[in-house]
Design a protein around this motif. Sequence first.
Motif, PDB file in Angstrom:
ATOM      1  N   TYR A  26      -4.093  12.005  27.596  1.00 27.81           N
ATOM      2  CA  TYR A  26      -3.825  13.042  28.588  1.00 27.81           C
ATOM      3  C   TYR A  26      -2.334  13.307  28.701  1.00 27.81           C
ATOM      4  N   ALA A  27      -2.006  14.552  28.961  1.00 32.91           N
ATOM      5  CA  ALA A  27      -0.650  14.877  29.361  1.00 32.91           C
ATOM      6  C   ALA A  27      -0.411  14.299  30.747  1.00 32.91           C
ATOM      7  N   ASP A  28       0.835  14.034  31.059  1.00 29.95           N
ATOM      8  CA  ASP A  28       1.139  13.486  32.381  1.00 29.95           C
ATOM      9  C   ASP A  28       0.610  14.387  33.490  1.00 29.95           C
ATOM     10  N   SER A  29       0.647  15.682  33.272  1.00 31.43           N
ATOM     11  CA  SER A  29       0.197  16.641  34.283  1.00 31.43           C
ATOM     12  C   SER A  29      -1.299  16.576  34.522  1.00 31.43           C
ATOM     13  N   ALA A  30      -2.040  15.998  33.578  1.00 28.95           N
ATOM     14  CA  ALA A  30      -3.493  15.947  33.667  1.00 28.95           C
ATOM     15  C   ALA A  30      -4.023  14.577  34.085  1.00 28.95           C
ATOM     16  N   LYS A  31      -3.226  13.567  33.961  1.00 32.29           N
ATOM     17  CA  LYS A  31      -3.685  12.213  34.268  1.00 32.29           C
ATOM     18  C   LYS A  31      -4.140  12.103  35.711  1.00 32.29           C
ATOM     19  N   GLY A  32      -5.310  11.498  35.885  1.00 29.65           N
ATOM     20  CA  GLY A  32      -5.844  11.290  37.218  1.00 29.65           C
ATOM     21  C   GLY A  32      -6.615  12.467  37.767  1.00 29.65           C
ATOM     22  N   ARG A  33      -6.500  13.618  37.137  1.00 28.82           N
ATOM     23  CA  ARG A  33      -7.212  14.811  37.618  1.00 28.82           C
ATOM     24  C   ARG A  33      -8.214  15.345  36.598  1.00 28.82           C
ATOM     25  N   PHE A  34      -7.888  15.225  35.316  1.00 26.83           N
ATOM     26  CA  PHE A  34      -8.740  15.766  34.256  1.00 26.83           C
ATOM     27  C   PHE A  34      -9.414  14.623  33.500  1.00 26.83           C
ATOM     28  N   THR A  35     -10.624  14.886  33.018  1.00 24.57           N
ATOM     29  CA  THR A  35     -11.344  13.919  32.199  1.00 24.57           C
ATOM     30  C   THR A  35     -11.961  14.625  31.009  1.00 24.57           C
ATOM     31  N   ILE A  36     -11.680  14.105  29.834  1.00 20.63           N
ATOM     32  CA  ILE A  36     -12.270  14.652  28.621  1.00 20.63           C
ATOM     33  C   ILE A  36     -13.432  13.769  28.197  1.00 20.63           C
ATOM     34  N   SER A  37     -14.478  14.401  27.682  1.00 18.88           N
ATOM     35  CA  SER A  37     -15.633  13.641  27.219  1.00 18.88           C
ATOM     36  C   SER A  37     -16.319  14.428  26.125  1.00 18.88           C
ATOM     37  N   ARG A  38     -17.146  13.742  25.363  1.00 21.35           N
ATOM     38  CA  ARG A  38     -17.879  14.435  24.318  1.00 21.35           C
ATOM     39  C   ARG A  38     -19.357  14.082  24.412  1.00 21.35           C
ATOM     40  N   ASP A  39     -20.196  15.041  24.092  1.00 20.10           N
ATOM     41  CA  ASP A  39     -21.641  14.850  24.000  1.00 20.10           C
ATOM     42  C   ASP A  39     -22.028  15.279  22.588  1.00 20.10           C
ATOM     43  N   ASN A  40     -22.113  14.297  21.720  1.00 21.50           N
ATOM     44  CA  ASN A  40     -22.385  14.622  20.316  1.00 21.50           C
ATOM     45  C   ASN A  40     -23.765  15.247  20.128  1.00 21.50           C
ATOM     46  N   ALA A  41     -24.707  14.883  20.977  1.00 21.68           N
ATOM     47  CA  ALA A  41     -26.052  15.454  20.870  1.00 21.68           C
ATOM     48  C   ALA A  41     -26.033  16.956  21.138  1.00 21.68           C
ATOM     49  N   LYS A  42     -25.118  17.388  22.002  1.00 22.16           N
ATOM     50  CA  LYS A  42     -24.983  18.807  22.309  1.00 22.16           C
ATOM     51  C   LYS A  42     -23.870  19.459  21.504  1.00 22.16           C
ATOM     52  N   ASN A  43     -23.226  18.660  20.656  1.00 25.61           N
ATOM     53  CA  ASN A  43     -22.141  19.174  19.830  1.00 25.61           C
ATOM     54  C   ASN A  43     -21.052  19.833  20.674  1.00 25.61           C
ATOM     55  N   THR A  44     -20.732  19.201  21.767  1.00 22.97           N
ATOM     56  CA  THR A  44     -19.830  19.796  22.751  1.00 22.97           C
ATOM     57  C   THR A  44     -18.852  18.753  23.301  1.00 22.97           C
ATOM     58  N   VAL A  45     -17.636  19.195  23.536  1.00 17.13           N
ATOM     59  CA  VAL A  45     -16.641  18.394  24.246  1.00 17.13           C
ATOM     60  C   VAL A  45     -16.324  19.103  25.556  1.00 17.13           C
ATOM     61  N   TYR A  46     -16.169  18.319  26.600  1.00 16.74           N
ATOM     62  CA  TYR A  46     -15.923  18.862  27.931  1.00 16.74           C
ATOM     63  C   TYR A  46     -14.546  18.465  28.445  1.00 16.74           C
ATOM     64  N   LEU A  47     -14.031  19.287  29.320  1.00 14.69           N
ATOM     65  CA  LEU A  47     -12.831  18.932  30.075  1.00 14.69           C
ATOM     66  C   LEU A  47     -13.137  19.184  31.547  1.00 14.69           C
ATOM     67  N   GLN A  48     -13.346  18.108  32.278  1.00 10.91           N
ATOM     68  CA  GLN A  48     -13.564  18.197  33.714  1.00 10.91           C
ATOM     69  C   GLN A  48     -12.214  18.235  34.398  1.00 10.91           C
ATOM     70  N   MET A  49     -11.973  19.281  35.145  1.00  8.95           N
ATOM     71  CA  MET A  49     -10.687  19.456  35.821  1.00  8.95           C
ATOM     72  C   MET A  49     -10.904  19.464  37.322  1.00  8.95           C
TER      73      MET A  49
END
Length: 125
Positions: free
Chosen positions: A59-82
């Motif tokens: 994470y960039a410093d600006s995103a730490k603690g607020r954003f979460t990245i995750s991947r769901d390979n079954a859905k072939n998708t990566v998410y960014l929860q902000m």
Amino acid sequence: VQLQASGGGLVQAGDSLRLSCAASGRPISSYSIAWFRQAPGKEREFVSGIRRSASNEYYADSAKGRFTISRDNAKNTVYLQMNSLKPEDTALYYCAAAPGLILSAMRTASSYSYWGHGTQVTVSS
């Protein structure tokens, strides 16, 4: 691989959004994926990245603690929860893919071969 980013919108400060990066053509599990953003008049900047193993997130410093990245390979998708969005998060958000990256290259836009069209995030104060 083709990437399609979605999930942007107009929200108020403190609200949340979840961005999605859907891949087609190849399994997203084969790639390291990153989110970048670009605000008007500014350079494109790294926000977050996840390596193929999915056990390494960055994470960039600006995103730490607020954003979460995750991947769901079954859905072939990566998410960014902000969460706890701020007006300074306003930008066009892009997802990008690379077949494999060393750690030092994760935060550099030129390391990524594949890019999706951006999705606009606008945060009002």
